[in-house]
Design an enzyme around this catalytic site. Structure first.
Site, PDB file in Angstrom:
ATOM      1  N   THR A  35     -15.013  -2.755  -6.756  1.00 58.15           N
ATOM      2  CA  THR A  35     -15.049  -2.848  -5.294  1.00 58.15           C
ATOM      3  C   THR A  35     -16.485  -2.767  -4.780  1.00 58.15           C
ATOM      4  OG1 THR A  35     -12.882  -1.774  -5.213  1.00 58.15           O
ATOM      5  CG2 THR A  35     -14.101  -1.950  -3.152  1.00 58.15           C
ATOM      6  N   LYS A  43       0.859  -1.183   0.000  1.00 54.45           N
ATOM      7  CA  LYS A  43       0.000   0.000   0.000  1.00 54.45           C
ATOM      8  C   LYS A  43       0.894   1.231   0.000  1.00 54.45           C
ATOM      9  CE  LYS A  43      -4.539   0.736   0.151  1.00 54.45           C
ATOM     10  NZ  LYS A  43      -5.571  -0.038  -0.548  1.00 54.45           N
ATOM     11  N   ASP A  90      -6.931   4.542  -4.786  1.00 56.22           N
ATOM     12  CA  ASP A  90      -7.606   4.411  -3.497  1.00 56.22           C
ATOM     13  C   ASP A  90      -8.244   5.779  -3.245  1.00 56.22           C
ATOM     14  OD1 ASP A  90      -7.645   4.357  -0.274  1.00 56.22           O
ATOM     15  OD2 ASP A  90      -7.489   2.300  -0.972  1.00 56.22           O
TER      16      ASP A  90
END
Length: 458
Positions: free
Chosen positions: A222, A138, A178
């Site tokens: 998602t 990440k 993100d």
């Protein structure tokens, strides 16, 4: 978002693993979100290490709690007024035993090293659950794209990638988007990577535009995946999402497409939110209007209430979880749903919660749900559809191919059903039927741990 001000209690952790948790606290002081993520996983592993003591003997868990690599760097850039700005960039390359590091980049003022480590730690197990050959990582920055011009965002992204590019590669580390990183940002990042390396390495970033290597259904993945998982949870319990009243927190990418898929399956989403408050629309959220406001005009949800006239109302205090619903989908950010909100949901008859965001429910909230018998799908399982479809994008890039939306969506649905089955089967194998938290943690952990042991002391 609820911010933890102290480390979670270790009482939920098996005594054989408490020394691991204490060492995490000592070595990572002040990183409360990371502590929380580790505590949540360790809280599930007692039965696993009792059955497989070699995981303790080989110190696999200690190794997993330490990232393989942590990269922190300065990001200087010039704003439209000619002023030099300085931000901090991060990339935590956490685990590569199952494949190249894979995980998003988050641009938000709240991003700290502990934030990125918690997200990367979660990503390891989420990616393992997909069954795809991808590791966990990440990254991000404390840069805030909100209110910035396109040229300012471009200059920031170019500076960010000028450092990060040396750590990336389709066989090394493959970031995605993100919070704060959408198609615009991915485009600028990819353009700079291509410019610096002189390579059209499409597989180095996912979430790209369709015209230059992106995957159909990635934008929706998602949110769609969270609802596919919730639908499987409901079916497994002999119920359905059809005709159910649903509340979705957030109004970004994940929330929008969760609303879309719930609506397709016959549910009615009556509320969504952003940092300015939440809107309630008893007729069901007008998806076209929401998409226009958020994806085109980039406005607050207050504009939704204004344009819907008397059919919707804006609430600027309280919580979106005050709105009665049968199904709750937290899709905003970490620790947004605390124990008080969880008790409100239980009182109002909520029977299913599936996390579309990463760790949006506090540990206390999860306990409230589990004690009340609410079906609870943790994010590492329920929201794995995004990274799974990123892996499908990598497959298409590697084969120089492009799939239809229908084909990719069908693969996504299949992956989410497989994750659900794997989580359920694992929980039942350990005599924990219905415990999705345990099933997700145990199944994800064993996949990664077995691969680590097979490769020696790494």
């Amino acid at each position: 978002m609820t911010t933890l001000t102290h480390a979670p209690a270790e009482s939920t952790i098996d005594p054989s693993l408490r020394h691991v948790y204490r060492e995490v606290l000592r070595r990572n002081a002040g990183e409360h979100e990371f502590h929380q993520a580790v505590e949540e996983v360790l809280g599930s592993l007692g039965p696993v290490v009792k059955r497989h003591p070699h995981y303790l003997d080989e110190r696999v868990i200690e190794r997993l709690c330490e990232p393989e690599r942590q990269i922190i760097f300065r990001v200087p850039w010039t704003d439209d007024a000619g002023q030099v700005q300085i931000n901090r960039g991060f990339r935590v390359e956490y685990s590569s035993v199952l494949g190249p590091y894979k995980g998003g980049l988050r641009f938000h003022p709240s991003v700290l090293l502990g934030t990125v480590k918690f997200l990367g730690f979660e990503q390891i197990f989420k990616n393992a659950l997909t069954g795809m050959p991808i590791g966990g990582g990440k990254g991000g920055s404390d840069f805030d794209p909100k209110g910035r011009s396109d040229t300012e965002v471009m200059r920031f992204c170019q500076s960010f990638m000028t450092e990060l590019y040396r750590h990336l590669g389709e066989y090394t580390d493959v970031p995605a988007g993100d919070i704060g990183v959408g198609g615009r940002e991915i485009g600028y990042l990819f353009g700079q990577y291509k410019r610096i390396t002189n390579r059209y390495e499409a597989g180095v970033l996912t979430g790209k535009g369709l015209a230059w290597g992106g995957s159909r259904a990635r934008t929706e993945a998602t949110g769609y995946g969270t609802v596919y998982f919730a639908d499987e949870m409901a079916r497994h319990a002999g119920r359905s999402l059809e005709g159910k009243r649903v509340v979705v927190s957030g109004s970004g990418n994940v929330a929008i497409y969760a609303v879309e898929k719930v609506t397709e399956l016959g549910g009615t989403v009556v509320a969504c939110s952003d940092s300015s408050g939440y809107v309630v629309d008893e007729d069901g959220i007008d998806l076209d209007l929401l998409k226009d406001l958020k994806e085109v005009r980039r406005e607050r949800v207050g504009a939704y209430a204004e344009e819907r006239g008397g059919r919707a109302r804006l609430v600027q205090d309280g919580s979106v979880w005050d709105v009665p619903c049968e199904v709750a989908l937290p899709c905003a950010t970490q620790n947004e749903l605390d124990d008080e909100a969880a008790r409100t949901l239980v009182r109002n008859g909520t029977w299913l919660v599936a996390e579309g965001a990463n760790m949006p429910s506090t540990p206390a909230a999860v306990r409230v749900f589990q004690e009340a018998g609410v079906l609870f799908g943790p994010g590492k399982a329920a929201n794995a559809g995004g990274v799974a479809t990123s892996a499908l994008e990598m497959q298409q890039n590697a084969s120089r191919d492009s799939w239809t939306f229908e084909h990719t969506d069908a693969r996504l649905g299949e992956i989410m059903r497989n994750i659900h089955q794997r989580v359920v089967t694992t929980a039942e194998d350990y005599d924990r039927p219905g415990d999705y938290v345990f099933g997700a943690n145990a199944a994800g952990f064993t996949s990664v741990a077995d691969a680590m042991l097979a490769m020696g002391v790494i």
